[in-house]
Design a protein around this motif. Sequence first.
Motif, PDB file in Angstrom:
ATOM      1  N   VAL A  87      37.562  39.312  51.623  1.00 38.76           N
ATOM      2  CA  VAL A  87      37.534  38.017  51.355  1.00 38.76           C
ATOM      3  C   VAL A  87      38.345  37.238  50.609  1.00 38.76           C
ATOM      4  N   ASN A  88      38.559  35.998  50.762  1.00 40.28           N
ATOM      5  CA  ASN A  88      39.488  35.304  50.003  1.00 40.28           C
ATOM      6  C   ASN A  88      39.007  35.224  48.731  1.00 40.28           C
ATOM      7  N   GLU A  89      37.875  35.286  48.157  1.00 41.64           N
ATOM      8  CA  GLU A  89      37.496  35.443  46.739  1.00 41.64           C
ATOM      9  C   GLU A  89      37.910  36.543  45.808  1.00 41.64           C
ATOM     10  N   GLY A  90      38.112  37.563  46.862  1.00 41.46           N
ATOM     11  CA  GLY A  90      38.561  38.778  45.861  1.00 41.46           C
ATOM     12  C   GLY A  90      40.163  38.394  45.821  1.00 41.46           C
ATOM     13  N   ILE A  91      40.801  37.820  46.473  1.00 41.18           N
ATOM     14  CA  ILE A  91      42.377  37.548  46.305  1.00 41.18           C
ATOM     15  C   ILE A  91      42.345  36.666  45.051  1.00 41.18           C
ATOM     16  N   VAL A  92      41.437  35.792  45.039  1.00 44.83           N
ATOM     17  CA  VAL A  92      41.518  34.822  43.903  1.00 44.83           C
ATOM     18  C   VAL A  92      41.312  35.607  42.756  1.00 44.83           C
ATOM     19  N   GLU A  93      40.069  36.338  42.809  1.00 41.49           N
ATOM     20  CA  GLU A  93      39.709  36.786  41.490  1.00 41.49           C
ATOM     21  C   GLU A  93      40.589  37.862  40.848  1.00 41.49           C
ATOM     22  N   PHE A  94      41.527  38.587  41.976  1.00 45.22           N
ATOM     23  CA  PHE A  94      42.341  39.458  41.604  1.00 45.22           C
ATOM     24  C   PHE A  94      43.833  38.861  40.924  1.00 45.22           C
ATOM     25  N   ALA A  95      44.307  37.597  41.389  1.00 43.13           N
ATOM     26  CA  ALA A  95      45.201  36.728  40.876  1.00 43.13           C
ATOM     27  C   ALA A  95      44.785  36.401  39.392  1.00 43.13           C
ATOM     28  N   GLU A  96      43.538  36.165  39.137  1.00 45.67           N
ATOM     29  CA  GLU A  96      43.207  35.681  37.935  1.00 45.67           C
ATOM     30  C   GLU A  96      43.116  36.694  36.768  1.00 45.67           C
ATOM     31  N   ALA A  97      42.559  38.134  37.297  1.00 47.35           N
ATOM     32  CA  ALA A  97      42.567  39.163  36.434  1.00 47.35           C
ATOM     33  C   ALA A  97      43.734  39.866  36.283  1.00 47.35           C
ATOM     34  N   ALA A  98      44.735  39.884  37.410  1.00 44.74           N
ATOM     35  CA  ALA A  98      45.857  40.960  37.169  1.00 44.74           C
ATOM     36  C   ALA A  98      47.116  39.797  36.499  1.00 44.74           C
ATOM     37  N   LEU A  99      47.165  38.551  36.935  1.00 48.52           N
ATOM     38  CA  LEU A  99      48.161  37.828  36.515  1.00 48.52           C
ATOM     39  C   LEU A  99      47.940  36.540  35.684  1.00 48.52           C
ATOM     40  N   GLY A 100      46.570  36.375  35.590  1.00 45.92           N
ATOM     41  CA  GLY A 100      46.212  35.129  34.896  1.00 45.92           C
ATOM     42  C   GLY A 100      46.361  33.930  35.656  1.00 45.92           C
ATOM     43  N   LEU A 101      46.550  33.935  36.900  1.00 43.52           N
ATOM     44  CA  LEU A 101      46.799  32.749  37.565  1.00 43.52           C
ATOM     45  C   LEU A 101      45.530  32.246  38.191  1.00 43.52           C
ATOM     46  N   PRO A 102      44.901  30.916  37.624  1.00 44.35           N
ATOM     47  CA  PRO A 102      43.911  30.750  37.838  1.00 44.35           C
ATOM     48  C   PRO A 102      44.111  29.682  39.224  1.00 44.35           C
ATOM     49  N   LEU A 103      43.505  29.599  40.425  1.00 40.84           N
ATOM     50  CA  LEU A 103      43.660  28.959  41.605  1.00 40.84           C
ATOM     51  C   LEU A 103      42.430  28.038  41.604  1.00 40.84           C
ATOM     52  N   ARG A 104      42.861  26.506  41.680  1.00 38.02           N
ATOM     53  CA  ARG A 104      41.727  25.679  41.873  1.00 38.02           C
ATOM     54  C   ARG A 104      41.858  25.418  43.513  1.00 38.02           C
ATOM     55  N   ARG A 105      40.482  24.778  43.732  1.00 39.75           N
ATOM     56  CA  ARG A 105      40.170  24.402  45.198  1.00 39.75           C
ATOM     57  C   ARG A 105      40.374  25.707  46.198  1.00 39.75           C
ATOM     58  N   TRP A 106      40.478  26.874  45.886  1.00 43.81           N
ATOM     59  CA  TRP A 106      40.741  27.689  46.859  1.00 43.81           C
ATOM     60  C   TRP A 106      40.028  27.979  48.081  1.00 43.81           C
ATOM     61  N   GLN A 107      38.850  27.504  47.899  1.00 44.69           N
ATOM     62  CA  GLN A 107      37.645  27.365  49.076  1.00 44.69           C
ATOM     63  C   GLN A 107      38.225  26.672  50.030  1.00 44.69           C
ATOM     64  N   LYS A 108      38.944  25.513  50.020  1.00 45.56           N
ATOM     65  CA  LYS A 108      39.570  24.764  51.053  1.00 45.56           C
ATOM     66  C   LYS A 108      40.874  25.210  51.493  1.00 45.56           C
ATOM     67  N   LYS A 109      41.188  26.482  51.142  1.00 45.14           N
ATOM     68  CA  LYS A 109      42.715  26.915  51.618  1.00 45.14           C
ATOM     69  C   LYS A 109      42.562  28.095  52.358  1.00 45.14           C
ATOM     70  N   SER A 110      43.374  28.476  53.221  1.00 47.36           N
ATOM     71  CA  SER A 110      43.669  29.678  54.075  1.00 47.36           C
ATOM     72  C   SER A 110      43.870  30.766  53.226  1.00 47.36           C
ATOM     73  N   ARG A 111      43.804  31.897  53.863  1.00 45.79           N
ATOM     74  CA  ARG A 111      44.099  33.090  53.303  1.00 45.79           C
ATOM     75  C   ARG A 111      45.686  33.097  52.899  1.00 45.79           C
ATOM     76  N   TYR A 112      46.377  32.802  53.641  1.00 50.66           N
ATOM     77  CA  TYR A 112      47.947  32.408  53.787  1.00 50.66           C
ATOM     78  C   TYR A 112      48.384  31.676  52.541  1.00 50.66           C
ATOM     79  N   GLU A 113      47.593  30.489  52.566  1.00 49.72           N
ATOM     80  CA  GLU A 113      47.985  29.433  51.589  1.00 49.72           C
ATOM     81  C   GLU A 113      47.644  29.939  50.242  1.00 49.72           C
ATOM     82  N   ILE A 114      46.570  30.757  50.073  1.00 50.77           N
ATOM     83  CA  ILE A 114      46.159  31.390  48.709  1.00 50.77           C
ATOM     84  C   ILE A 114      47.382  32.317  48.282  1.00 50.77           C
ATOM     85  N   ILE A 115      47.541  33.328  49.147  1.00 54.57           N
ATOM     86  CA  ILE A 115      48.529  34.326  48.961  1.00 54.57           C
ATOM     87  C   ILE A 115      49.932  33.583  48.609  1.00 54.57           C
ATOM     88  N   GLY A 116      50.468  32.410  49.523  1.00 54.05           N
ATOM     89  CA  GLY A 116      51.375  31.765  49.114  1.00 54.05           C
ATOM     90  C   GLY A 116      51.600  31.272  47.732  1.00 54.05           C
TER      91      GLY A 116
END
Length: 172
Positions: A87-116
């Motif tokens: 699920v996309n939530e895992g990608i967002v959690e990974f970005a925060e934990a591994a890279l320190g990159l918080p992603l805002r409003r990720w719930q409204k984005k597709s998997r591709y947009e989040i990864i991009g």
Amino acid sequence: MTRRPTKSSQKKRSDPRELARFVEELSWLLKSFEDIDYNALSNFSHQAELFISNSEKFRPSSSVDQNSMVLVGILPNFLMDTKLFPVNEGIVEFAEAALGLPLRRWQKKSRYEIIGQIVCHANEASPEKIARLSEIIEEMHDNQTSIRNVIETNREQGRSWSEVIGRLYDGL
């Protein structure tokens, strides 16, 4: 397109129909490039040499730059792995934990947009995180590695990406 002579045929073609087709195709080619300054062709090789020598300046000069390039190159494929990120939530959690990159409003984005977004902002992470993470992901690229197995086991046991990454950074 015209046919090329075979290697066995060394004789030049002189059929008037083929010559007419050649002239016609050549005229179309020249017409499509009619705005080219043909006198500038003599300077072309010199300019090409300058372009090549200038492009050398854009090559990464440090290991941090190379690690960033490696990471950006393998992140999309890694993050598209649905076994690790169902699920996309895992990608967002990974970005925060591994890279320190918080992603805002990720719930409204597709998997591709989040990864991009992660890929575009991966260079904002600290050089240490980038170096370690690029090593880990490179090792995980093969589904049979021990790191991959440990990560899959930890995720199946319900551990967060923060815990999993913490363990990997601490020297798995």
